[in-house]
Scaffold this motif. Structure first.
Motif, PDB file in Angstrom:
ATOM      1  N   CYS A  58      -6.933  -6.380   2.465  1.00  0.00           N
ATOM      2  CA  CYS A  58      -5.921  -5.468   2.979  1.00  0.00           C
ATOM      3  C   CYS A  58      -5.410  -6.040   4.307  1.00  0.00           C
ATOM      4  N   ASN A  95      -4.875   6.596  -2.420  1.00  0.00           N
ATOM      5  CA  ASN A  95      -6.156   6.027  -1.996  1.00  0.00           C
ATOM      6  C   ASN A  95      -6.947   5.455  -3.171  1.00  0.00           C
ATOM      7  N   ASP A 135      -2.351  -6.041   7.495  1.00  0.00           N
ATOM      8  CA  ASP A 135      -1.445  -5.156   8.230  1.00  0.00           C
ATOM      9  C   ASP A 135      -0.327  -6.000   8.850  1.00  0.00           C
ATOM     10  N   THR A 161       1.149  -1.890   5.326  1.00  0.00           N
ATOM     11  CA  THR A 161       0.003  -2.702   4.920  1.00  0.00           C
ATOM     12  C   THR A 161       0.178  -3.133   3.467  1.00  0.00           C
ATOM     13  N   ASN A 170       0.845  -1.188   0.000  1.00  0.00           N
ATOM     14  CA  ASN A 170       0.000   0.000   0.000  1.00  0.00           C
ATOM     15  C   ASN A 170       0.884   1.243   0.000  1.00  0.00           C
ATOM     16  N   LEU A 202      -7.771  -5.933   7.463  1.00  0.00           N
ATOM     17  CA  LEU A 202      -8.384  -4.648   7.832  1.00  0.00           C
ATOM     18  C   LEU A 202      -9.709  -4.484   7.114  1.00  0.00           C
ATOM     19  N   TRP A 203      -9.749  -4.954   5.877  1.00  0.00           N
ATOM     20  CA  TRP A 203     -10.999  -5.007   5.110  1.00  0.00           C
ATOM     21  C   TRP A 203     -10.863  -6.032   3.994  1.00  0.00           C
ATOM     22  N   LEU A 219     -10.150   3.996  -1.568  1.00  0.00           N
ATOM     23  CA  LEU A 219      -9.873   3.255  -0.332  1.00  0.00           C
ATOM     24  C   LEU A 219      -9.834   4.145   0.907  1.00  0.00           C
ATOM     25  N   ASP A 232     -10.149   5.984   4.319  1.00  0.00           N
ATOM     26  CA  ASP A 232     -10.620   5.580   5.645  1.00  0.00           C
ATOM     27  C   ASP A 232     -10.828   4.067   5.764  1.00  0.00           C
ATOM     28  N   ASN A 233     -10.079   3.291   4.947  1.00  0.00           N
ATOM     29  CA  ASN A 233     -10.197   1.828   4.964  1.00  0.00           C
ATOM     30  C   ASN A 233     -11.628   1.368   4.713  1.00  0.00           C
ATOM     31  N   LYS A 234     -12.362   2.153   3.900  1.00  0.00           N
ATOM     32  CA  LYS A 234     -13.728   1.797   3.513  1.00  0.00           C
ATOM     33  C   LYS A 234     -13.830   1.879   1.992  1.00  0.00           C
TER      34      LYS A 234
END
Length: 230
Positions: A148, A181, A150, A136, A130, A160-161, A197, A199-201
């Motif tokens: 994803c 992102n 870590d 990550t 990343n 993480l997602w 990507l 906010d990891n959403k």
């Protein structure tokens, strides 16, 4: 009496020309080469003489290009190794992914130490660090999922997602150099998708069908950040 020999020898059949297949010689492999197909390559951005290669012979090799010799042979995979990439922030840390359903991280300063690994439940298609958070990593598999992970949470830690990016194998991942992102994915479902990507959403931004059939590679251009080729 038999007629005397006229001095002319009987014509001999012309020799057969060697076929192209017979004439074509197989390339000679170096003693320290891979013994099967090379499926992935990664140059080290900090040490430009260092190249990592992933192979169907179940190994990852680290090469010194100036001497053309293998520095390390990594054997932490139990199947074909499809993906390999150096960490952009820690140049001795190497990421790999294989057909044993594992993605692994190893520091080549201690190549004999057990690699940190995660089971992604299917053959790994692509694995990348990343760019926005180089501790990550992102990995895709043949089922179409993107995860994803870590490294700070250790091997086999929960992702993480996780994103069901495509209905078929997600064959390639690429992060935008100008906006880390943004993620581009492609697949054998013939689609290319752009994801945010933040906010990891992860959210889908747009989908494109380039009409080239199954798409095996899609990537952002390093010098033109928002240009994608596939």
């Amino acid at each position: 009496e038999a007629a005397p020999n006229s001095g002319k020898s009987k014509s001999k059949k012309s020799a057969k020309k060697p076929s192209k297949k017979a004439a074509k010689k197989k390339p000679t492999l170096r003693a320290d080469s891979h013994s099967d197909a090379v499926l992935g390559l990664s140059w080290n951005s900090s040490f430009r003489n260092v190249l990592a290669s992933a192979s169907a012979d179940h190994t990852v090799r680290v090469w010194d290009i100036t001497t053309q010799k293998t520095q390390h042979i990594l054997t932490h995979h139990d199947g074909k190794v499809q993906a390999v990439e150096w960490n952009p922030a820690e140049p001795t840390v190497l990421l790999s992914g294989g057909f044993d359903h594992k993605t692994c991280v190893v520091d080549v300063r201690a190549p004999d130490k057990a690699a940190m690994s995660w089971d992604v439940e299917a053959d790994v298609e692509c694995a990348v660090w990343n760019l926005g958070a180089p501790t990550t990593l992102l990995v895709s598999n043949e089922r179409g999922a993107v995860l994803c992970l870590d490294t700070r949470m250790g091997g086999n830690s929960a992702p993480l997602w996780q994103l069901e990016a495509h209905e078929k194998a997600t064959t390639s991942l690429s992060l935008c150099p100008g906006a880390p992102n943004l993620l581009v994915t492609c697949s054998t479902d013939k689609l290319v998708k752009l994801w945010d990507l933040s906010d990891n959403k992860p959210t889908l931004v747009t989908t494109n069908k380039p009409d080239v059939g199954a798409v095996f590679v899609a990537a952002f251009a390093p010098s033109v950040p928002y240009l994608v080729a596939c």
